[in-house]
Scaffold this motif. Structure first.
Motif, PDB file in Angstrom:
ATOM      1  N   THR A 101       0.574  -1.215  -0.084  1.00 50.41           N
ATOM      2  CA  THR A 101       0.025   0.129  -0.024  1.00 50.41           C
ATOM      3  C   THR A 101       0.755   1.346  -0.060  1.00 50.41           C
ATOM      4  OG1 THR A 101      -1.677  -1.234   1.185  1.00 50.41           O
ATOM      5  CG2 THR A 101      -1.873   1.298   1.195  1.00 50.41           C
ATOM      6  N   ASP A 102       1.818   1.207   0.822  1.00 49.52           N
ATOM      7  CA  ASP A 102       2.786   2.543   1.003  1.00 49.52           C
ATOM      8  C   ASP A 102       3.860   2.714  -0.007  1.00 49.52           C
ATOM      9  OD1 ASP A 102       4.572   0.568   2.023  1.00 49.52           O
ATOM     10  OD2 ASP A 102       3.974   1.343   4.056  1.00 49.52           O
ATOM     11  N   GLY A 103       3.840   1.680  -1.067  1.00 48.36           N
ATOM     12  CA  GLY A 103       4.813   1.418  -2.327  1.00 48.36           C
ATOM     13  C   GLY A 103       4.450   2.417  -3.429  1.00 48.36           C
ATOM     14  N   VAL A 104       3.230   2.729  -3.463  1.00 48.03           N
ATOM     15  CA  VAL A 104       2.772   3.252  -4.585  1.00 48.03           C
ATOM     16  C   VAL A 104       3.323   5.017  -4.757  1.00 48.03           C
ATOM     17  CG1 VAL A 104       0.428   4.098  -5.876  1.00 48.03           C
ATOM     18  CG2 VAL A 104       0.806   2.162  -4.595  1.00 48.03           C
ATOM     19  N   GLU A 113       0.326  12.741   5.267  1.00 49.07           N
ATOM     20  CA  GLU A 113      -0.515  11.588   4.565  1.00 49.07           C
ATOM     21  C   GLU A 113      -0.107  10.409   4.514  1.00 49.07           C
ATOM     22  OE1 GLU A 113      -0.600  14.810   0.687  1.00 49.07           O
ATOM     23  OE2 GLU A 113       0.937  13.112   0.572  1.00 49.07           O
ATOM     24  N   SER A 114       1.120   9.905   4.910  1.00 48.33           N
ATOM     25  CA  SER A 114       1.468   8.692   5.105  1.00 48.33           C
ATOM     26  C   SER A 114       1.093   8.046   6.633  1.00 48.33           C
ATOM     27  CB  SER A 114       2.968   8.436   5.455  1.00 48.33           C
ATOM     28  OG  SER A 114       3.712   6.982   5.744  1.00 48.33           O
ATOM     29  N   ALA A 226       8.790  10.703  -3.144  1.00 44.97           N
ATOM     30  CA  ALA A 226       7.673   9.780  -3.790  1.00 44.97           C
ATOM     31  C   ALA A 226       6.852   9.034  -3.028  1.00 44.97           C
ATOM     32  CB  ALA A 226       8.680   9.078  -4.633  1.00 44.97           C
ATOM     33  N   TRP A 227       7.375   8.351  -1.832  1.00 42.78           N
ATOM     34  CA  TRP A 227       6.636   7.737  -0.909  1.00 42.78           C
ATOM     35  C   TRP A 227       7.406   7.414   0.513  1.00 42.78           C
ATOM     36  CZ3 TRP A 227       8.714   5.121  -5.120  1.00 42.78           C
ATOM     37  CH2 TRP A 227       9.487   4.030  -4.910  1.00 42.78           C
ATOM     38  N   LEU A 228       6.699   6.994   1.264  1.00 43.09           N
ATOM     39  CA  LEU A 228       7.368   6.668   2.717  1.00 43.09           C
ATOM     40  C   LEU A 228       7.194   5.267   3.201  1.00 43.09           C
ATOM     41  CD1 LEU A 228       6.400   9.827   2.634  1.00 43.09           C
ATOM     42  CD2 LEU A 228       7.142   9.909   5.148  1.00 43.09           C
ATOM     43  N   PRO A 229       7.834   4.469   2.626  1.00 46.33           N
ATOM     44  CA  PRO A 229       7.495   2.865   3.135  1.00 46.33           C
ATOM     45  C   PRO A 229       7.640   2.682   4.476  1.00 46.33           C
ATOM     46  CG  PRO A 229       9.759   3.044   2.095  1.00 46.33           C
ATOM     47  CD  PRO A 229       8.933   4.215   1.853  1.00 46.33           C
ATOM     48  N   LYS A 230       6.806   1.965   4.978  1.00 51.06           N
ATOM     49  CA  LYS A 230       7.040   1.366   6.546  1.00 51.06           C
ATOM     50  C   LYS A 230       7.713   0.100   6.763  1.00 51.06           C
ATOM     51  CE  LYS A 230       2.435   1.904   7.104  1.00 51.06           C
ATOM     52  NZ  LYS A 230       1.917   2.149   5.696  1.00 51.06           N
TER      53      LYS A 230
END
Length: 330
Positions: A101-104, A113-114, A226-230
Motif C-alpha cells: 500500500t505505501d509503495g505506490v 499523508e503517510s 515519492a513515498w514513505l515505505p513503512k
C-alpha cells in the motif's frame, strides 16, 4: 543443622531453576545496521520490554541481516524460527498487494499523508497478518524516497537503460516503467553493489544513502518525496499468546510507545540525513518539473494497477484515505 542447610540449599536451587524457566527469550532479526534509527528504536523497545517485565521477557536484536536476510524475516517469524522481527512491508507486495500500500509513488508523500494512509491500511493489514499466524505490533516509516544518481538528470528519459536497484516489487515496477534495468539488491548488500558497479542508481531515503555510504559512489540525490515505505514489527501469534496477560500488556504498551517515538524520530532524522549527506559531498537537488511530471505519471499507472490487484480491500483503503484528507486536498 546440616539437614536444614541442605534443605535450604535444595530449595534455593529449585527456586533459581524456576526463575530461569520463567524467563522467555525472543530473537528479533532486522535487516539494517545497528546505528540505523529503526534499529536504535528497536533496541529502545527491547529495553522497555525488559524493564517493564522485570527481565521476564528478553528480546535480542540481531542487526544487519545477521540472523536472517531481509526477505527471509517474515517467513522466519511466521514459522516460529524467530518469535519477532522487523520487515519492510512493501517487500511482500507480490504475496499480497495490501503489503505494498505505501509503495505506490505519490499516493502519500508526506508524514501526515503517510499516517493517514496507515490508519486506513491498518485494519486490513492486521487481519491479513492474523490470518497468517502473526500479530502487528507497530510500524515506523522511512523518510521520503528520492533518486540517487551519478549525474544530473532532467527527466525520466535520463534514467533509461541505467542499472537500477530494486528492493521491492514497487521499485522493480518503477524501473520497468522508466526503462531502467532492475537489479535486486537488499540493504546489507548495497555498499558493495555500488562500489562494484552492479547498480548505478536507486530510489530510497536519505537514511539508506547515509548508512550505505552512497556518497562515495554517487553524487546526486533528487528529493522527489515519492513515498514513505513503512517497516513493521511483527510477532508470531503463538509466541505472543503464550505470554501471560501482564507480559502481553507490557509488550503492547512498549510497542505503542515505540511507534510514536519512531514516527517522530523518522521525521527528525529526515532533515539530519540531508545535512549529513551534503557534508559528505553529495548534492541534494529539487526534482526538475519534467522529472516530477514523469514520475507522477508512473505513480498514476501504479496506483491504478495496485487497486485492480488489491480488489475490494484496496478500494476500501484508498476510499478511507481520501475521505480523511483535509478539505482543501479532497
Amino acid at each position: 543443622m546440616k539437614r536444614r542447610y541442605f534443605s535450604f540449599t535444595a530449595l534455593s536451587l529449585v527456586l533459581a531453576s524456576g526463575a530461569t524457566m520463567a524467563q522467555t527469550k525472543w530473537d528479533l532479526p532486522t535487516a539494517y545496521p545497528a546505528n540505523n534509527f529503526h534499529v536504535e528504536n528497536l533496541s529502545h523497545f527491547a529495553q522497555d520490554v525488559d524493564k517493564a517485565t522485570g527481565g521476564k521477557l528478553k528480546l535480542t536484536v540481531h542487526a544487519n541481516a545477521s540472523l536472517f536476510k531481509a526477505n527471509e524475516i517474515k517467513r522466519a517469524v511466521q514459522g516460529g524460527q524467530a518469535q519477532i522481527g522487523e520487515i519492510l512491508l512493501a517487500n511482500f507486495e507480490n504475496e499480497n498487494p495490501i503489503y505494498g500500500t505505501d509503495g505506490v509513488p505519490f499516493l502519500a508523500s508526506s508524514y501526515a499523508e503517510s499516517k493517514r494512509l496507515y490508519d486506513a491500511q491498518k485494519p486490513v493489514l492486521e487481519k491479513l497478518l492474523n490470518a497468517q499466524g502473526m500479530k502487528l505490533l507497530y510500524t515506523v516509516p522511512w523518510p521520503p524516497q528520492g533518486i540517487y544518481t551519478k549525474k544530473e538528470i532532467a527527466s525520466v528519459a535520463d534514467l533509461r537503460g541505467i542499472k537500477w536497484r530494486a528492493y521491492s516489487p514497487a521499485t522493480a515496477k518503477v524501473a520497468e516503467l522508466i526503462g531502467a534495468q532492475p537489479v535486486t539488491i537488499q540493504a546489507a548488500e548495497l555498499s558493495q553493489a555500488l562500489a562494484t558497479g552492479v547498480i548505478e542508481s536507486y530510489m530510497s531515503s536519505g537514511s539508506t544513502g547515509y548508512d550505505s555510504k552512497t556518497y562515495e559512489s554517487l553524487k546526486y540525490w533528487y528529493d522527489t518525496q515519492a513515498w514513505l515505505p513503512k517497516d513493521a514489527i511483527i510477532v508470531n501469534k503463538k509466541s505472543f499468546d503464550a505470554l501471560d496477560p501482564a507480559t502481553q500488556a507490557a509488550v503492547t504498551k512498549a510497542a505503542a510507545e515505540a511507534e510514536t517515538r519512531g514516527w517522530a524520530l523518522s521525521q527528525e532524522k529526515n532533515d539530519w540525513y540531508k545535512k549529513a549527506l551534503t557534508e559528505k559531498g553529495m548534492k541534494i537537488m529539487p526534482p526538475p518539473a519534467k522529472l516530477t511530471a514523469d514520475l507522477k505519471q508512473v505513480g498514476d499507472i501504479m496506483l491504478s494497477d495496485w487497486i485492480k490487484k488489491a480488489g475490494p480491500d484496496g478500494e476500501a483503503i484508498i476510499a478511507a484515505y481520501r475521505k480523511s484528507a483535509p478539505a482543501a486536498k479532497k
